[in-house]
Design a protein around this motif. Structure first.
Motif, PDB file in Angstrom:
ATOM      1  N   GLY A 249      14.284   8.743   2.840  1.00 28.35           N
ATOM      2  CA  GLY A 249      14.927  10.037   2.957  1.00 28.35           C
ATOM      3  C   GLY A 249      14.638  10.670   1.764  1.00 28.35           C
ATOM      4  O   GLY A 249      15.038  11.968   1.928  1.00 28.35           O
ATOM      5  N   GLY A 250      14.100  10.371   0.634  1.00 23.95           N
ATOM      6  CA  GLY A 250      13.700  11.002  -0.605  1.00 23.95           C
ATOM      7  C   GLY A 250      14.547  10.585  -1.347  1.00 23.95           C
ATOM      8  O   GLY A 250      15.493   9.637  -1.346  1.00 23.95           O
ATOM      9  N   GLY A 251      14.674  11.282  -2.630  1.00 21.14           N
ATOM     10  CA  GLY A 251      15.443  11.089  -3.784  1.00 21.14           C
ATOM     11  C   GLY A 251      15.036  10.396  -5.117  1.00 21.14           C
ATOM     12  O   GLY A 251      13.794  10.664  -5.174  1.00 21.14           O
ATOM     13  N   ALA A 252      15.580  10.054  -6.025  1.00 22.17           N
ATOM     14  CA  ALA A 252      14.947   9.454  -7.164  1.00 22.17           C
ATOM     15  C   ALA A 252      14.004   8.187  -6.835  1.00 22.17           C
ATOM     16  O   ALA A 252      14.530   7.483  -6.194  1.00 22.17           O
ATOM     17  N   GLU A 253      12.926   8.331  -7.478  1.00 19.16           N
ATOM     18  CA  GLU A 253      12.142   7.082  -7.542  1.00 19.16           C
ATOM     19  C   GLU A 253      12.501   6.052  -8.561  1.00 19.16           C
ATOM     20  O   GLU A 253      13.313   6.201  -9.316  1.00 19.16           O
ATOM     21  N   TRP A 254      12.138   4.801  -8.252  1.00 19.92           N
ATOM     22  CA  TRP A 254      12.189   3.694  -9.292  1.00 19.92           C
ATOM     23  C   TRP A 254      11.036   2.712  -9.216  1.00 19.92           C
ATOM     24  O   TRP A 254      10.162   2.944  -8.386  1.00 19.92           O
ATOM     25  N   HIS A 255      10.921   2.259 -10.144  1.00 21.52           N
ATOM     26  CA  HIS A 255      10.008   1.123 -10.392  1.00 21.52           C
ATOM     27  C   HIS A 255      10.213  -0.121  -9.936  1.00 21.52           C
ATOM     28  O   HIS A 255      11.211  -0.698 -10.359  1.00 21.52           O
ATOM     29  N   ALA A 256       9.491  -0.829  -9.229  1.00 17.40           N
ATOM     30  CA  ALA A 256       9.653  -2.259  -8.948  1.00 17.40           C
ATOM     31  C   ALA A 256       8.330  -3.069  -9.317  1.00 17.40           C
ATOM     32  O   ALA A 256       7.424  -2.754  -9.436  1.00 17.40           O
TER      33      ALA A 256
ATOM     34  N   ARG B 196       0.933  -1.321  -0.045  1.00 15.38           N
ATOM     35  CA  ARG B 196       0.012   0.103   0.005  1.00 15.38           C
ATOM     36  C   ARG B 196       0.807   1.234   0.058  1.00 15.38           C
ATOM     37  O   ARG B 196       1.839   1.284   0.592  1.00 15.38           O
ATOM     38  N   LYS B 197       0.501   2.491  -0.563  1.00 13.66           N
ATOM     39  CA  LYS B 197       1.021   3.542  -0.530  1.00 13.66           C
ATOM     40  C   LYS B 197       1.515   3.901   0.942  1.00 13.66           C
ATOM     41  O   LYS B 197       0.721   3.911   1.899  1.00 13.66           O
ATOM     42  N   GLY B 198       2.543   4.406   1.052  1.00 17.64           N
ATOM     43  CA  GLY B 198       3.358   4.752   2.150  1.00 17.64           C
ATOM     44  C   GLY B 198       4.036   3.766   3.136  1.00 17.64           C
ATOM     45  O   GLY B 198       4.860   3.929   3.887  1.00 17.64           O
TER      46      GLY B 198
ATOM     47  N   THR C 193       8.800  -8.622  -6.756  1.00 24.62           N
ATOM     48  CA  THR C 193      10.233  -8.591  -6.194  1.00 24.62           C
ATOM     49  C   THR C 193      10.298  -7.734  -4.938  1.00 24.62           C
ATOM     50  O   THR C 193      11.023  -7.415  -4.248  1.00 24.62           O
ATOM     51  N   ILE C 194       8.777  -7.483  -4.484  1.00 30.05           N
ATOM     52  CA  ILE C 194       8.860  -6.837  -3.388  1.00 30.05           C
ATOM     53  C   ILE C 194       8.170  -7.478  -1.983  1.00 30.05           C
ATOM     54  O   ILE C 194       7.457  -8.585  -2.360  1.00 30.05           O
TER      55      ILE C 194
ATOM     56  N   THR D 253       5.129   4.809  -3.384  1.00 30.29           N
ATOM     57  CA  THR D 253       4.611   6.288  -3.607  1.00 30.29           C
ATOM     58  C   THR D 253       3.331   5.910  -4.276  1.00 30.29           C
ATOM     59  O   THR D 253       2.595   7.078  -4.587  1.00 30.29           O
ATOM     60  N   ASP D 254       3.053   5.125  -5.128  1.00 24.94           N
ATOM     61  CA  ASP D 254       1.669   4.963  -5.750  1.00 24.94           C
ATOM     62  C   ASP D 254       1.445   3.518  -5.858  1.00 24.94           C
ATOM     63  O   ASP D 254       2.156   2.494  -5.752  1.00 24.94           O
ATOM     64  N   ASP D 255       0.239   3.222  -6.688  1.00 29.65           N
ATOM     65  CA  ASP D 255      -0.376   1.811  -6.966  1.00 29.65           C
ATOM     66  C   ASP D 255       0.502   1.143  -7.992  1.00 29.65           C
ATOM     67  O   ASP D 255       0.243  -0.216  -7.971  1.00 29.65           O
ATOM     68  N   ARG D 256       1.365   1.637  -8.503  1.00 28.70           N
ATOM     69  CA  ARG D 256       1.798   0.920  -9.713  1.00 28.70           C
ATOM     70  C   ARG D 256       3.547   0.395  -9.189  1.00 28.70           C
ATOM     71  O   ARG D 256       4.257   0.304  -9.970  1.00 28.70           O
ATOM     72  N   TYR D 257       3.632   0.477  -7.968  1.00 29.89           N
ATOM     73  CA  TYR D 257       4.791   0.164  -7.255  1.00 29.89           C
ATOM     74  C   TYR D 257       6.160   1.118  -7.646  1.00 29.89           C
ATOM     75  O   TYR D 257       7.108   0.602  -8.226  1.00 29.89           O
ATOM     76  N   ARG D 258       5.984   2.426  -7.718  1.00 37.07           N
ATOM     77  CA  ARG D 258       6.862   3.360  -7.812  1.00 37.07           C
ATOM     78  C   ARG D 258       7.506   3.437  -6.181  1.00 37.07           C
ATOM     79  O   ARG D 258       6.738   3.617  -5.437  1.00 37.07           O
ATOM     80  N   LEU D 259       8.927   3.378  -6.114  1.00 40.71           N
ATOM     81  CA  LEU D 259       9.465   3.402  -4.625  1.00 40.71           C
ATOM     82  C   LEU D 259      10.303   4.689  -4.706  1.00 40.71           C
ATOM     83  O   LEU D 259      11.095   4.950  -5.643  1.00 40.71           O
ATOM     84  N   ARG D 260      10.569   5.225  -3.365  1.00 43.19           N
ATOM     85  CA  ARG D 260      11.767   6.029  -3.193  1.00 43.19           C
ATOM     86  C   ARG D 260      12.323   5.731  -1.888  1.00 43.19           C
ATOM     87  O   ARG D 260      11.658   5.299  -1.053  1.00 43.19           O
TER      88      ARG D 260
END
Length: 77
Positions: A40-47, A13-15, A51-52, A30-37
């Motif tokens: 501490g912040g920084g660039a997001e990546w897709h998972a 879930r988000k958060g 794999t999670i 960060t969203d329902d399509r499994y964007r992660l960051r």
């Protein structure tokens, strides 16, 4: 030979903090399509969902401490 069903991929879930085994790192969803960051912040990546998994308490704490340490260094540079 019997077929053993595979467990369903984890639905984060988000958060939530999760462990991305493809990159061996913790990320915050960060969203329902499994964007992660990083926490501490920084660039997001897709998972990929497969794999999670939920981050353990130790993994989550380690990631939060690393983020806090990075934030504290910003004022000294």
């Amino acid at each position: 030979m019997a077929h053993t069903p595979q467990p369903a991929p984890y639905a984060a879930r988000k958060g939530e903090l999760v462990w991305d085994s493809a990159l061996d790192r913790v990320g915050e969803v960060t969203d329902d399509r499994y964007r992660l960051r990083s926490p501490g912040g920084g660039a997001e990546w897709h998972a990929e969902r497969c794999t999670i998994r939920p981050a353990t308490r130790v993994e989550a704490l380690r990631a939060r401490v690393a983020a806090a340490n990075a934030e504290s260094r910003k004022g000294r540079e």
